[in-house]
Design a protein around this motif. Sequence first.
Motif, PDB file in Angstrom:
ATOM      1  N   ASP A   1       0.871  -1.183   0.000  1.00  0.00           N
ATOM      2  CA  ASP A   1       0.000   0.000   0.000  1.00  0.00           C
ATOM      3  C   ASP A   1       0.907   1.232   0.000  1.00  0.00           C
ATOM      4  OD1 ASP A   1      -1.722   2.151   0.625  1.00  0.00           O
ATOM      5  OD2 ASP A   1      -3.135   0.765   1.591  1.00  0.00           O
ATOM      6  N   ARG A   2       1.136   1.774  -1.174  1.00  0.00           N
ATOM      7  CA  ARG A   2       2.100   2.871  -1.317  1.00  0.00           C
ATOM      8  C   ARG A   2       1.643   4.136  -0.602  1.00  0.00           C
ATOM      9  NH1 ARG A   2       6.886   0.620  -3.163  1.00  0.00           N
ATOM     10  NH2 ARG A   2       6.348  -1.094  -4.578  1.00  0.00           N
ATOM     11  N   ASP A   3       0.323   4.386  -0.555  1.00  0.00           N
ATOM     12  CA  ASP A   3      -0.170   5.575   0.139  1.00  0.00           C
ATOM     13  C   ASP A   3       0.096   5.466   1.642  1.00  0.00           C
ATOM     14  OD1 ASP A   3      -1.049   6.603  -2.249  1.00  0.00           O
ATOM     15  OD2 ASP A   3      -3.113   5.903  -1.993  1.00  0.00           O
ATOM     16  N   GLU A   4      -0.225   4.314   2.208  1.00  0.00           N
ATOM     17  CA  GLU A   4       0.023   4.119   3.632  1.00  0.00           C
ATOM     18  C   GLU A   4       1.520   4.127   3.943  1.00  0.00           C
ATOM     19  OE1 GLU A   4      -2.132   3.972   6.253  1.00  0.00           O
ATOM     20  OE2 GLU A   4      -3.511   4.682   4.686  1.00  0.00           O
TER      21      GLU A   4
ATOM     22  N   ALA B   1       5.698  10.553   8.358  1.00  0.00           N
ATOM     23  CA  ALA B   1       5.441  10.781   9.779  1.00  0.00           C
ATOM     24  C   ALA B   1       6.586  10.283  10.656  1.00  0.00           C
ATOM     25  CB  ALA B   1       4.137  10.105  10.187  1.00  0.00           C
ATOM     26  N   GLY B   2       7.596   9.685  10.039  1.00  0.00           N
ATOM     27  CA  GLY B   2       8.689   9.126  10.829  1.00  0.00           C
ATOM     28  C   GLY B   2       8.290   7.882  11.601  1.00  0.00           C
ATOM     29  N   ASP B   3       7.256   7.210  11.135  1.00  0.00           N
ATOM     30  CA  ASP B   3       6.753   6.002  11.801  1.00  0.00           C
ATOM     31  C   ASP B   3       7.538   4.801  11.280  1.00  0.00           C
ATOM     32  OD1 ASP B   3       5.376   3.906  12.912  1.00  0.00           O
ATOM     33  OD2 ASP B   3       3.402   4.487  12.130  1.00  0.00           O
TER      34      ASP B   3
END
Length: 391
Positions: free
Chosen positions: A322-325, A332-334
Amino acid sequence: MTASPNELVERIAGFTIETQSWGYVSTGTRFKVFNTPGTPRTVHEKVDDAALVHRLTGVTPTVALHIPWDRTDYAELRRYAEQQGVRIGSISPNIFQDDDYHHGSFTNPDPAIRAKAVATSVECVDIMRTTGSKQLSMWVADGTNYPGQGDFRRRREWLRESLRQVYDALDPDMSMILEYKLFEPAFYHTDIADWGQSLLLCQELGDRANVLVDLGHHALGVNIEHIVATLLGQRRLGGFDLNGKRYADDDLMVGSTNPYELFLIMAEITSALADPNPAIAAGAAGVLFKIDQCAMVEEKLPAMLRSIEACQIAYAKSLLIDRDELRKAQDAGDVVGANTVVDSAFQTDVRPLLWQARELLGGPVDPLRAYLDSDLPRKLAADRIGVPAGW
């Protein structure tokens, strides 16, 4: 966001792979070449096996040739291959198995031997014209075993001059893909030892020279997907020699030792295919996927079918990212979230998608099982009596 199931199936069905003539013949270790029943004896029988694999899988429409291993009447071979349902793919010149190349080919200190290696490679360009091939796949096996054996810079000049002569012989619609290798057959240095050296040479030659990445030609731990991404960004990735390795070199079945690495490499390809820069997307679309393995102890056709499936699985999984996610998590640095997105795609069982793609292509759902359950293994073993083809 990923594509719909139907779109995924269509993309998997459209993912094509090139097999190579030498993948169907008797090969082995440095110490022994092992023959297996049903091994091809001639280049026509190699083409027969390539055509059989294409009928079973629907995704291997071209077969690469290696010269002089496959020396023949090339116009006749082209007609024969097309009658069998495949085309001639990339052409590879052999400039490493002649006694004259004891001290190298393009980097040999003898100008007459360098000229011979160039002539052999230019002959392959003529073969490309006859067979309809568009890619010259170059591996220069030159190197040295000991410090002082050769002058690095002088050898590079000879290499560049020789490659220039071959490149200039190409037609405007032809290209060269230039391989590199960390070591072997020489053990002190290799004249084209890594992707950077190959890239520099390609940049000096011109826009139709690009890097060929062999998965087995790297030191342990090298991040091949990073190399692939870099070359895609420079629009200089010409193709892959697909295989597997455990320690060094190549020749194992594709995906047999590190399927996660193969998946991550495919992820860079599918990412580039969706790049908003049309030049990067077009470059990714033109990449050659060529299986380059030597079935040393395993049966040749089952090994080839197994490797093709491994490529399809890795490619299909890469389409599920999922490229968007992923981008949201990255921005977000997640760190954990981004890795989870990628790993979730890898953990997905994509075999049902492959089965649908094979049905769409009109072939068996399980090509390997279809081959093993047929009478073909027995028939090939019974028909192909005599000295098998090999190196």
